[in-house]
Design an enzyme around this catalytic site. Sequence first.
Site, mmCIF file in Angstrom:
data_model
loop_
_atom_site.group_PDB
_atom_site.id
_atom_site.type_symbol
_atom_site.label_atom_id
_atom_site.label_comp_id
_atom_site.label_asym_id
_atom_site.label_seq_id
_atom_site.Cartn_x
_atom_site.Cartn_y
_atom_site.Cartn_z
ATOM 1 N N ASP A 28 1.133 -0.825 0.124
ATOM 2 C CA ASP A 28 0.083 -0.480 0.346
ATOM 3 C C ASP A 28 1.273 1.685 -0.039
ATOM 4 O OD1 ASP A 28 -2.173 1.616 0.179
ATOM 5 O OD2 ASP A 28 -1.986 1.579 2.252
ATOM 6 N N HIS A 29 -0.085 2.153 -0.407
ATOM 7 C CA HIS A 29 1.009 3.478 -0.619
ATOM 8 C C HIS A 29 0.573 4.758 0.480
ATOM 9 C CE1 HIS A 29 1.388 3.157 -4.363
ATOM 10 N NE2 HIS A 29 2.702 3.305 -4.831
ATOM 11 N N TYR A 73 -5.134 4.527 0.055
ATOM 12 C CA TYR A 73 -6.220 3.831 -0.086
ATOM 13 C C TYR A 73 -6.266 2.761 -1.277
ATOM 14 C CZ TYR A 73 -8.794 7.605 2.410
ATOM 15 O OH TYR A 73 -8.546 8.678 2.842
ATOM 16 N N HIS A 74 -4.714 2.357 -1.156
ATOM 17 C CA HIS A 74 -3.755 1.713 -2.663
ATOM 18 C C HIS A 74 -3.588 0.100 -2.418
ATOM 19 C CE1 HIS A 74 -2.677 5.645 -4.494
ATOM 20 N NE2 HIS A 74 -4.314 5.703 -4.194
ATOM 21 N N PRO A 75 -5.015 -0.656 -1.958
ATOM 22 C CA PRO A 75 -3.653 -1.975 -1.057
ATOM 23 C C PRO A 75 -3.748 -2.660 -2.709
ATOM 24 C CG PRO A 75 -6.361 -1.799 -0.598
ATOM 25 C CD PRO A 75 -5.790 0.097 -1.274
#
Length: 537
Positions: free
Chosen positions: A295-296, A471-473
């Site tokens: 994630d980021h 919010y980048h899983p």
Amino acid sequence: MSEISADYVIVGAGSAGCVLANRLSADPRNTVILLEAGGRDWNPWIHIPVGYFKTMHNPAVDWCYRTEPDPGLNGRALDWPRGKVLGGSSSLNGLLYVRGQPQDYDRWAQMGNPGWGWDDVLPLFKRSERQERGADEYHGDQGTLWVSNMRLQRPICDAWVAAAQEAGYPFNPDYNGATQEGVGYFQLTTRNGRRCSAAVAFLNPARKRPNLTIITHAQASRIMLEGRRAVGVAYRDRAGLDQVVKAGREVILSSGAIGSPQLLMLSGIGEAAHLQDHGIEVRQNLRAVGRNMQDHLQARLVFKCHDATLNDEVRSLSNQARIALKYALFRSGPMAMAASLATGFMRTGDHVETPDIQFHVQPWSADSPGEGVHRFSAFTMSVCQLRPESRGEIRLASSDPRKYPKIIPNYLSTETDCRTIVEGIRIARRIARCAPLTSKISEEFRPDRTLDLDDYEGTLDWARRYSTTIYHPTGTCKMGQGPDTVVDARLRVHGIDGLRVADCSIMPEIVSGNTNAPAIMIGEKASDMILADHAAG
């Protein structure tokens, strides 16, 4: 229990699932069923760009996941919003259209995934896209996913772009073009001031096809297997009744980096010992399911301002009324705003060849988008590491499909990740001290001036205390060959026939940017491969 069937059953109507439903049903000879755990995208806030303030953390449209306490964040647990509605997270996200770097995809190909290099995927990005600037070498204008320029400008964001150039970072009018590096303004998935989600772009044009069935409020509970073949999906409907859909050809999981590995494990596909701990019969021992999660992580720096920002504009009821009227009449103003206006892709040093940090600059500030803005004039400069080395995982908490899995991010667990987030914060603070931005800032609020620029340990501790997900899983059903992967280069689950995964979980490494555009590309790529494999017999 009722039972219906189709050639293809897609689980999840998110960014990739909507594309798959459209492309697979384009041939009237194919029958397609699309299952979505959430409901229709009727909430009006979904379609208003700034509506993410209202939809995030709203259990009617958001899964409202929460991570386990994370040692890398000083034991904090984070909210992980994910869309539970037609369009998935594309109905809740910040509307930012970012593809990543060509090197990301070439790296995927080099990791043993032929057909996923930049030259292979660029035509798929272009096929989806209806770019308002028009077509060129890097962009398409015949697709159904509208990509637009900003309809809102704010002086504080313009000042940030100018200050970043003063700090030595070049202006880039198109980070999705020839090169990503530089500063500029975001491109958005909007059309005429309204959100263009995957449901709007891909489901709406296909909705009336008689060979496409869309079933909402259908939470998948397991993949039905006969021997080593997936033959359908069991789900629970909105009345709480168990139902079954049968797949004549394939089941395709597009439930995202949390949902797809969870459903595999609930179906007996995963690490044998972990499944047995939960009393689940092992159908395929794949130890990589749920692992490789990336994630980021964003550090959100807040600066108080001399001049009014959006925080002030939305504070009074009269201003809110004016903003609403402007949007109703012209589809412009703050309600047409994406999550961020300005952006920058930068390198933290000469040791990297391509940008390894990204900025999101917002003319407002808040502790969380769902909690409302601060009660003072301020803007936010968010910075994230683009290619984290840290790897987390998804693990079952229960064999009950209704129970959320454990999300273990494992943020900031490597030296590179720590060093990069610290340097990103330093770069942000240096830009804030460049003209013309410095004259607009009244106070460095978070972190404040007492934190010295050269204080590595202090800055890292601040990052651990305040950073949050962007919010980048991704990555939990890794694509490739070998024991650390889940699907092959054609997205077929190892050892199981008739089952694929097509969403951001298949990324072997996270892309260098926001993940919605890549998710849509993955849906395009998957549909091509599925149709080609069927045609080949």
